[in-house]
Design a protein around this motif. Structure first.
Motif, PDB file in Angstrom:
ATOM      1  N   ALA A   1      34.454  43.220  32.786  1.00 50.53           N
ATOM      2  CA  ALA A   1      35.810  43.184  32.259  1.00 50.53           C
ATOM      3  C   ALA A   1      36.546  41.929  32.675  1.00 50.53           C
ATOM      4  CB  ALA A   1      36.584  44.418  32.724  1.00 50.53           C
ATOM      5  N   GLY A   2      35.979  41.149  33.566  1.00 50.73           N
ATOM      6  CA  GLY A   2      36.667  39.950  34.030  1.00 50.73           C
ATOM      7  C   GLY A   2      35.838  39.232  35.072  1.00 50.73           C
ATOM      8  N   TYR A   3      36.499  38.555  35.986  1.00 47.44           N
ATOM      9  CA  TYR A   3      35.824  37.842  37.060  1.00 47.44           C
ATOM     10  C   TYR A   3      35.404  38.826  38.151  1.00 47.44           C
ATOM     11  CZ  TYR A   3      37.898  33.842  34.735  1.00 47.44           C
ATOM     12  OH  TYR A   3      38.267  32.909  33.801  1.00 47.44           O
ATOM     13  N   ALA A   4      34.245  38.573  38.728  1.00 49.68           N
ATOM     14  CA  ALA A   4      33.747  39.456  39.774  1.00 49.68           C
ATOM     15  C   ALA A   4      34.470  39.164  41.089  1.00 49.68           C
ATOM     16  CB  ALA A   4      32.244  39.263  39.954  1.00 49.68           C
ATOM     17  N   PRO A   5      35.030  40.179  41.754  1.00 48.73           N
ATOM     18  CA  PRO A   5      35.676  39.946  43.059  1.00 48.73           C
ATOM     19  C   PRO A   5      34.670  39.436  44.083  1.00 48.73           C
ATOM     20  CG  PRO A   5      36.260  42.101  42.154  1.00 48.73           C
ATOM     21  CD  PRO A   5      35.136  41.578  41.315  1.00 48.73           C
ATOM     22  N   THR A   6      35.127  38.539  44.949  1.00 46.87           N
ATOM     23  CA  THR A   6      34.312  38.027  46.038  1.00 46.87           C
ATOM     24  C   THR A   6      35.115  38.142  47.329  1.00 46.87           C
ATOM     25  OG1 THR A   6      35.089  35.726  45.982  1.00 46.87           O
ATOM     26  CG2 THR A   6      33.341  36.341  44.430  1.00 46.87           C
ATOM     27  N   GLU A   7      34.496  37.774  48.444  1.00 46.66           N
ATOM     28  CA  GLU A   7      35.223  37.816  49.712  1.00 46.66           C
ATOM     29  C   GLU A   7      36.415  36.861  49.709  1.00 46.66           C
ATOM     30  OE1 GLU A   7      33.252  36.260  53.149  1.00 46.66           O
ATOM     31  OE2 GLU A   7      31.906  34.971  51.959  1.00 46.66           O
ATOM     32  N   HIS A   8      36.343  35.797  48.905  1.00 46.25           N
ATOM     33  CA  HIS A   8      37.445  34.840  48.838  1.00 46.25           C
ATOM     34  C   HIS A   8      38.572  35.309  47.933  1.00 46.25           C
ATOM     35  CE1 HIS A   8      34.088  31.830  49.849  1.00 46.25           C
ATOM     36  NE2 HIS A   8      34.845  31.950  50.919  1.00 46.25           N
ATOM     37  N   THR A   9      38.278  36.214  47.002  1.00 43.88           N
ATOM     38  CA  THR A   9      39.293  36.626  46.032  1.00 43.88           C
ATOM     39  C   THR A   9      39.720  38.082  46.204  1.00 43.88           C
ATOM     40  OG1 THR A   9      37.609  37.226  44.380  1.00 43.88           O
ATOM     41  CG2 THR A   9      38.438  34.961  44.345  1.00 43.88           C
ATOM     42  N   THR A  10      39.293  38.706  47.287  1.00 47.18           N
ATOM     43  CA  THR A  10      39.694  40.086  47.566  1.00 47.18           C
ATOM     44  C   THR A  10      40.774  40.081  48.639  1.00 47.18           C
ATOM     45  OG1 THR A  10      37.482  40.922  47.025  1.00 47.18           O
ATOM     46  CG2 THR A  10      38.920  42.359  48.306  1.00 47.18           C
ATOM     47  N   PRO A  11      41.980  40.521  48.317  1.00 43.74           N
ATOM     48  CA  PRO A  11      43.085  40.447  49.281  1.00 43.74           C
ATOM     49  C   PRO A  11      42.998  41.537  50.332  1.00 43.74           C
ATOM     50  CG  PRO A  11      43.835  41.525  47.300  1.00 43.74           C
ATOM     51  CD  PRO A  11      42.414  41.086  47.031  1.00 43.74           C
ATOM     52  N   THR A  12      43.695  41.317  51.416  1.00 41.98           N
ATOM     53  CA  THR A  12      43.796  42.334  52.461  1.00 41.98           C
ATOM     54  C   THR A  12      45.077  43.148  52.322  1.00 41.98           C
ATOM     55  OG1 THR A  12      44.827  40.713  53.950  1.00 41.98           O
ATOM     56  CG2 THR A  12      42.435  40.969  54.080  1.00 41.98           C
ATOM     57  N   ARG A  13      46.056  42.663  51.545  1.00 38.38           N
ATOM     58  CA  ARG A  13      47.318  43.368  51.333  1.00 38.38           C
ATOM     59  C   ARG A  13      47.661  43.349  49.846  1.00 38.38           C
ATOM     60  NH1 ARG A  13      51.738  41.221  53.071  1.00 38.38           N
ATOM     61  NH2 ARG A  13      52.815  43.130  53.702  1.00 38.38           N
ATOM     62  N   TYR A  14      48.420  44.362  49.434  1.00 39.44           N
ATOM     63  CA  TYR A  14      48.897  44.470  48.048  1.00 39.44           C
ATOM     64  C   TYR A  14      47.749  44.342  47.042  1.00 39.44           C
ATOM     65  CZ  TYR A  14      53.563  43.882  50.071  1.00 39.44           C
ATOM     66  OH  TYR A  14      54.713  44.029  50.803  1.00 39.44           O
ATOM     67  N   ARG A  15      46.716  45.117  47.243  1.00 34.52           N
ATOM     68  CA  ARG A  15      45.588  45.054  46.324  1.00 34.52           C
ATOM     69  C   ARG A  15      45.967  45.508  44.924  1.00 34.52           C
ATOM     70  NH1 ARG A  15      39.805  46.173  49.242  1.00 34.52           N
ATOM     71  NH2 ARG A  15      40.189  44.927  51.122  1.00 34.52           N
ATOM     72  N   ASP A  16      47.030  46.314  44.817  1.00 34.36           N
ATOM     73  CA  ASP A  16      47.461  46.785  43.499  1.00 34.36           C
ATOM     74  C   ASP A  16      48.074  45.668  42.666  1.00 34.36           C
ATOM     75  OD1 ASP A  16      49.554  46.845  45.464  1.00 34.36           O
ATOM     76  OD2 ASP A  16      50.814  47.862  43.988  1.00 34.36           O
ATOM     77  N   ARG A  17      48.357  44.540  43.279  1.00 39.09           N
ATOM     78  CA  ARG A  17      48.916  43.396  42.546  1.00 39.09           C
ATOM     79  C   ARG A  17      47.855  42.376  42.175  1.00 39.09           C
ATOM     80  NH1 ARG A  17      54.400  41.997  46.106  1.00 39.09           N
ATOM     81  NH2 ARG A  17      55.392  44.059  45.898  1.00 39.09           N
ATOM     82  N   THR A  18      46.608  42.654  42.486  1.00 41.75           N
ATOM     83  CA  THR A  18      45.528  41.696  42.252  1.00 41.75           C
ATOM     84  C   THR A  18      44.710  42.109  41.041  1.00 41.75           C
ATOM     85  OG1 THR A  18      45.409  41.246  44.622  1.00 41.75           O
ATOM     86  CG2 THR A  18      43.528  40.559  43.285  1.00 41.75           C
ATOM     87  N   PHE A  19      44.420  41.123  40.180  1.00 42.34           N
ATOM     88  CA  PHE A  19      43.720  41.403  38.931  1.00 42.34           C
ATOM     89  C   PHE A  19      42.652  40.337  38.696  1.00 42.34           C
ATOM     90  CE2 PHE A  19      48.045  42.885  38.761  1.00 42.34           C
ATOM     91  CZ  PHE A  19      47.916  44.203  38.326  1.00 42.34           C
ATOM     92  N   TYR A  20      41.601  40.733  37.956  1.00 42.82           N
ATOM     93  CA  TYR A  20      40.497  39.833  37.663  1.00 42.82           C
ATOM     94  C   TYR A  20      40.277  39.682  36.156  1.00 42.82           C
ATOM     95  CZ  TYR A  20      39.699  40.730  42.589  1.00 42.82           C
ATOM     96  OH  TYR A  20      39.868  40.845  43.958  1.00 42.82           O
ATOM     97  N   ASP A  21      41.243  40.098  35.379  1.00 48.40           N
ATOM     98  CA  ASP A  21      41.152  40.057  33.921  1.00 48.40           C
ATOM     99  C   ASP A  21      41.201  38.609  33.420  1.00 48.40           C
ATOM    100  OD1 ASP A  21      41.399  41.394  31.216  1.00 48.40           O
ATOM    101  OD2 ASP A  21      43.230  40.191  31.247  1.00 48.40           O
ATOM    102  N   ARG A  22      40.231  38.230  32.610  1.00 53.10           N
ATOM    103  CA  ARG A  22      40.149  36.850  32.138  1.00 53.10           C
ATOM    104  C   ARG A  22      41.349  36.463  31.276  1.00 53.10           C
ATOM    105  NH1 ARG A  22      34.966  34.628  32.839  1.00 53.10           N
ATOM    106  NH2 ARG A  22      33.457  36.190  33.528  1.00 53.10           N
ATOM    107  N   ALA A  23      41.756  37.346  30.385  1.00 50.38           N
ATOM    108  CA  ALA A  23      42.872  37.013  29.504  1.00 50.38           C
ATOM    109  C   ALA A  23      44.148  36.768  30.301  1.00 50.38           C
ATOM    110  CB  ALA A  23      43.086  38.130  28.481  1.00 50.38           C
ATOM    111  N   LEU A  24      44.369  37.576  31.335  1.00 50.79           N
ATOM    112  CA  LEU A  24      45.552  37.388  32.177  1.00 50.79           C
ATOM    113  C   LEU A  24      45.458  36.062  32.933  1.00 50.79           C
ATOM    114  CD1 LEU A  24      48.177  38.349  33.509  1.00 50.79           C
ATOM    115  CD2 LEU A  24      46.771  39.609  35.163  1.00 50.79           C
ATOM    116  N   VAL A  25      44.297  35.777  33.519  1.00 50.93           N
ATOM    117  CA  VAL A  25      44.109  34.520  34.242  1.00 50.93           C
ATOM    118  C   VAL A  25      44.338  33.332  33.313  1.00 50.93           C
ATOM    119  CG1 VAL A  25      42.367  33.039  35.331  1.00 50.93           C
ATOM    120  CG2 VAL A  25      42.591  35.433  36.027  1.00 50.93           C
ATOM    121  N   HIS A  26      43.742  33.376  32.128  1.00 51.62           N
ATOM    122  CA  HIS A  26      43.882  32.263  31.194  1.00 51.62           C
ATOM    123  C   HIS A  26      45.336  32.056  30.787  1.00 51.62           C
ATOM    124  CE1 HIS A  26      39.399  32.556  29.751  1.00 51.62           C
ATOM    125  NE2 HIS A  26      39.521  32.216  31.028  1.00 51.62           N
ATOM    126  N   SER A  27      46.064  33.149  30.543  1.00 50.90           N
ATOM    127  CA  SER A  27      47.458  33.021  30.121  1.00 50.90           C
ATOM    128  C   SER A  27      48.311  32.384  31.205  1.00 50.90           C
ATOM    129  CB  SER A  27      48.021  34.392  29.724  1.00 50.90           C
ATOM    130  OG  SER A  27      48.178  35.233  30.863  1.00 50.90           O
TER     131      SER A  27
END
Length: 230
Positions: free
Chosen positions: A15-41
């Protein structure tokens, strides 16, 4: 304009970019998204990114122009810039972190602690490489111009050999990528709801003024449609 994210941080790689150790947050995970369309916009709406790298053992963060073409980000610079030189000297390239941020609103809470901003941001980790292929480099320079004003590259002279030689372009593939979004109003503590302080949201919007012709513009040249469309 505030985005309305619909893809949770637990989205599958399909569905988007695969989470990695560099892109996985330690706080506010509900605000983090990996959707390509959102990233591109988010990337396509901004003009300047911040390029972070390590130079002589110290972190450096520089603002620079960029453009996205598909799943590749191009970063603009001169041949004398340190980041461009380092990317050409290192094998396979220069480890970097690139960020882009939009501030969509000021969130005013009853308490100073809960004041915030609504934002959309993208963080990209990866290895930037210097472009050597002249055709891709020319296409990347065209993409910088069209990123600022769509349609402008076809309405301007392309870079000549001297200008190409003085310009450096870094390429960064979009692989380790995440977006973060905060939307909505203030989140006051229940015990503060009775306080007599104004609370709410101040939206921030981006706008364009009327084009101002250069003093050297030849008579009879009208404002092109792509500028009127802004």
């Amino acid at each position: 304009m505030t985005a309305s994210p619909e893809t949770p941080a637990t989205a599958s790689p399909d569905a988007g970019y695969a989470p990695t150790e560099h892109t996985t947050p330690t706080r506010y995970r509900d605000r983090t998204f990996y959707d390509r369309a959102l990233v591109h916009s988010i990337l396509d709406e901004a003009y300047v990114c911040h390029l972070g790298f390590v130079r002589d053992g110290r972190p450096v963060v520089l603002p620079t122009l960029y453009a996205r073409v598909g799943e590749r980000l191009y970063l603009h610079g001169s041949t004398g810039a340190r980041a461009q030189r380092m990317a050409g000297e290192k094998d396979p390239g220069l480890p970097v972190c690139v960020t882009v941020t939009h501030i969509d609103g000021l969130v005013l809470a009853r308490s100073s602690f809960h004041h915030s901003v609504n934002y959309r941001s993208v963080v990209i980790h990866g290895t930037a490489v210097q472009l050597d292929d002249p055709d891709e480099k020319q296409a990347a320079l065209d993409s910088f111009v069209d990123h600022v004003v769509p349609g402008r590259a076809a309405d301007s002279r392309r870079a000549n050999a001297k200008e190409l030689a003085a310009t450096s372009v870094l390429a960064l593939d979009l692989e380790e990528v995440s977006a973060r979004v905060r939307a909505g109003g203030p989140d006051d503590d229940p015990e503060d709801l009775h306080l007599p302080h104004w609370t709410g949201l101040i939206p921030l919007t981006k706008g364009y003024g009327a084009p101002v012709p250069a003093d050297t513009l030849a008579p009879g040249i009208e404002i092109p449609d792509y500028l009127r469309d802004l």
